[in-house]
Structure formats: structure tokens, C-alpha cells
Design a protein around this motif. Sequence first.
Motif, PDB file in Angstrom:
ATOM      1  N   PHE A   1      45.302  33.254  45.490  1.00 19.39           N
ATOM      2  CA  PHE A   1      44.086  34.034  45.704  1.00 19.39           C
ATOM      3  C   PHE A   1      43.120  33.797  44.544  1.00 19.39           C
ATOM      4  O   PHE A   1      43.442  34.078  43.393  1.00 19.39           O
ATOM      5  CB  PHE A   1      44.400  35.528  45.824  1.00 19.39           C
ATOM      6  N   GLN A   2      41.959  33.267  44.847  1.00 11.29           N
ATOM      7  CA  GLN A   2      40.978  32.910  43.826  1.00 11.29           C
ATOM      8  C   GLN A   2      40.577  34.108  42.965  1.00 11.29           C
ATOM      9  O   GLN A   2      40.358  33.973  41.767  1.00 11.29           O
ATOM     10  CB  GLN A   2      39.736  32.300  44.495  1.00 11.29           C
ATOM     11  N   LEU A   3      40.492  35.273  43.577  1.00 11.11           N
ATOM     12  CA  LEU A   3      40.103  36.492  42.862  1.00 11.11           C
ATOM     13  C   LEU A   3      41.076  36.805  41.720  1.00 11.11           C
ATOM     14  O   LEU A   3      40.714  37.436  40.743  1.00 11.11           O
ATOM     15  CB  LEU A   3      40.034  37.673  43.841  1.00 11.11           C
ATOM     16  N   PHE A   4      42.308  36.308  41.842  1.00  4.79           N
ATOM     17  CA  PHE A   4      43.345  36.590  40.845  1.00  4.79           C
ATOM     18  C   PHE A   4      43.678  35.358  40.012  1.00  4.79           C
ATOM     19  O   PHE A   4      44.813  35.166  39.589  1.00  4.79           O
ATOM     20  CB  PHE A   4      44.602  37.129  41.530  1.00  4.79           C
ATOM     21  N   SER A   5      42.688  34.522  39.734  1.00  2.25           N
ATOM     22  CA  SER A   5      42.929  33.284  38.982  1.00  2.25           C
ATOM     23  C   SER A   5      43.436  33.565  37.565  1.00  2.25           C
ATOM     24  O   SER A   5      44.045  32.709  36.941  1.00  2.25           O
ATOM     25  CB  SER A   5      41.668  32.425  38.929  1.00  2.25           C
TER      26      SER A   5
ATOM     27  N   PHE B   1      49.796  37.541  43.297  1.00  2.00           N
ATOM     28  CA  PHE B   1      48.558  37.076  43.932  1.00  2.00           C
ATOM     29  C   PHE B   1      48.052  35.781  43.289  1.00  2.00           C
ATOM     30  O   PHE B   1      47.531  34.910  43.965  1.00  2.00           O
ATOM     31  CB  PHE B   1      47.484  38.152  43.880  1.00  2.00           C
ATOM     32  N   TYR B   2      48.247  35.649  41.974  1.00  2.00           N
ATOM     33  CA  TYR B   2      47.867  34.412  41.290  1.00  2.00           C
ATOM     34  C   TYR B   2      48.641  33.231  41.872  1.00  2.00           C
ATOM     35  O   TYR B   2      48.074  32.199  42.213  1.00  2.00           O
ATOM     36  CB  TYR B   2      48.129  34.536  39.784  1.00  2.00           C
TER      37      TYR B   2
ATOM     38  N   SER C   1      49.343  41.209  40.212  1.00  2.00           N
ATOM     39  CA  SER C   1      48.389  40.175  39.825  1.00  2.00           C
ATOM     40  C   SER C   1      49.069  38.818  39.688  1.00  2.00           C
ATOM     41  O   SER C   1      48.497  37.788  40.051  1.00  2.00           O
ATOM     42  CB  SER C   1      47.657  40.558  38.533  1.00  2.00           C
TER      43      SER C   1
ATOM     44  N   GLY D   1      49.142  39.515  33.971  1.00  2.00           N
ATOM     45  CA  GLY D   1      50.104  40.557  34.313  1.00  2.00           C
ATOM     46  C   GLY D   1      51.385  40.443  33.508  1.00  2.00           C
ATOM     47  O   GLY D   1      52.034  41.448  33.192  1.00  2.00           O
TER      48      GLY D   1
ATOM     49  N   GLY E   1      45.529  36.097  37.040  1.00  2.00           N
ATOM     50  CA  GLY E   1      46.602  37.048  37.332  1.00  2.00           C
ATOM     51  C   GLY E   1      47.814  36.936  36.449  1.00  2.00           C
ATOM     52  O   GLY E   1      48.580  37.888  36.307  1.00  2.00           O
ATOM     53  N   TYR E   2      48.001  35.784  35.816  1.00  2.00           N
ATOM     54  CA  TYR E   2      49.149  35.611  34.922  1.00  2.00           C
ATOM     55  C   TYR E   2      49.082  36.572  33.737  1.00  2.00           C
ATOM     56  O   TYR E   2      50.076  36.770  33.045  1.00  2.00           O
ATOM     57  CB  TYR E   2      49.245  34.162  34.439  1.00  2.00           C
TER      58      TYR E   2
END
Length: 194
Positions: A10-14, A5-6, A2, A19, A16-17
Motif C-alpha cells: 500500500f503506497q500510503l504506508f511506504s 500494510f507496508y 503499518s 512500526g 510503514g516499517y
Amino acid sequence: LSVIFYHAGFQLFSGGYVGVDVFFVISGFLITHILLEEQADASFRYVSFYERRARRILPALLVVLIASSVLAYNYLSPQDLRLFSKNLLGANIFIANIISYQQTNYFDAASEIKPLLHLWSLSIEEQYYLLLPPLLLLCGKRTNKTAIAAILALIFIGVAFSEKTIYTNQRAAFFFLQYRAWELLVGSLAAFMA
């Protein structure tokens, strides 16, 4: 993944941090579980504990630091190279989180050209690992209930300070151990309950 991807955009993983937060909890669990096992069979030794950490962390860290240094020397401007050298020093003595706090906002555009910025989380983890063994040894002389109560109190205090600091100094809440330790402590608490 995540986090990767962030940073890849990738917008889906906005978010993702997050993680990193999960990483801290897992890290707290694993290290506490190991320490509790060593405490139970009276095999814990500070030197061997930190030697194992060094053998696990230092080879990969040295590869990253050397490769980043070569690339930084060839591609960064003199001003950015000076900032890089401070990050390099911080990474070597596990205070990269403090150096990063002084230099940048993790979420700003300039962070994209800071090849060692990601080491802030390793520094927090290593700082925690300096404090956890003495805490567990102190609590271990009593009962698990005492240790669990101490960890719960520290989690509560940590969350309270973190929540307060988010509104007054977001960068400090992001980069400093005292505002992140509660996440590692949640993992430690889970190790006591496992």
C-alpha cells in the motif's frame, strides 16, 4: 498494522516499517516496567524472567517455524532451502538478525521469498532482554537517577553510532542490536519516568 500494510504494497504506508521502531520502544517500556516492579519487591529471578519469556514467545514461534519449514520444503528451490535452513537455525537461537544481515537487504525483492526474515526484530528484542536485567540490577544498587543517567548516556551513544553507521553500512544499522538498542532504551527510560 503499518508494517503489514507496508509489505502488502500500500503506497500510503511506504514508511510503514517505522512500526518496528515503535514496537521496540513499547517493548523496552513494558519489559523495563516489569523488571522495575520485580526489583522493587525483590522478586526478580533470572530463571523465572526467562521462563516467562519462553512461555510467551516459544509457542507462537514454534508454530511459525514448523509451518514455514513445511512450506519451504515443498516450495523453495534447493538453493533457497539452504538459505532457509540457516534462517531457521538463526531463529531458534535468536540470531536471525545476524543471519539476515549476511543474506539479504531487508528492502530488496528477494526478501519477499524469505519466510523467516521478520524474525530479525524478535532476535534483537531477545538479545536486548539478555543485557537489560544485568544493567538494571547494576543500576538498581544505586539510585533511579543513576539508572536514568546511564540509560540517557546509552541512548545518546546508540543514536550517534546508528546515525554514523547509516552512512557507512545501512544494513548493519538496520539489523544489529548495537544500532537499534537506543530505541528499546527510549522505552526503558519512559518506564523509569512512568
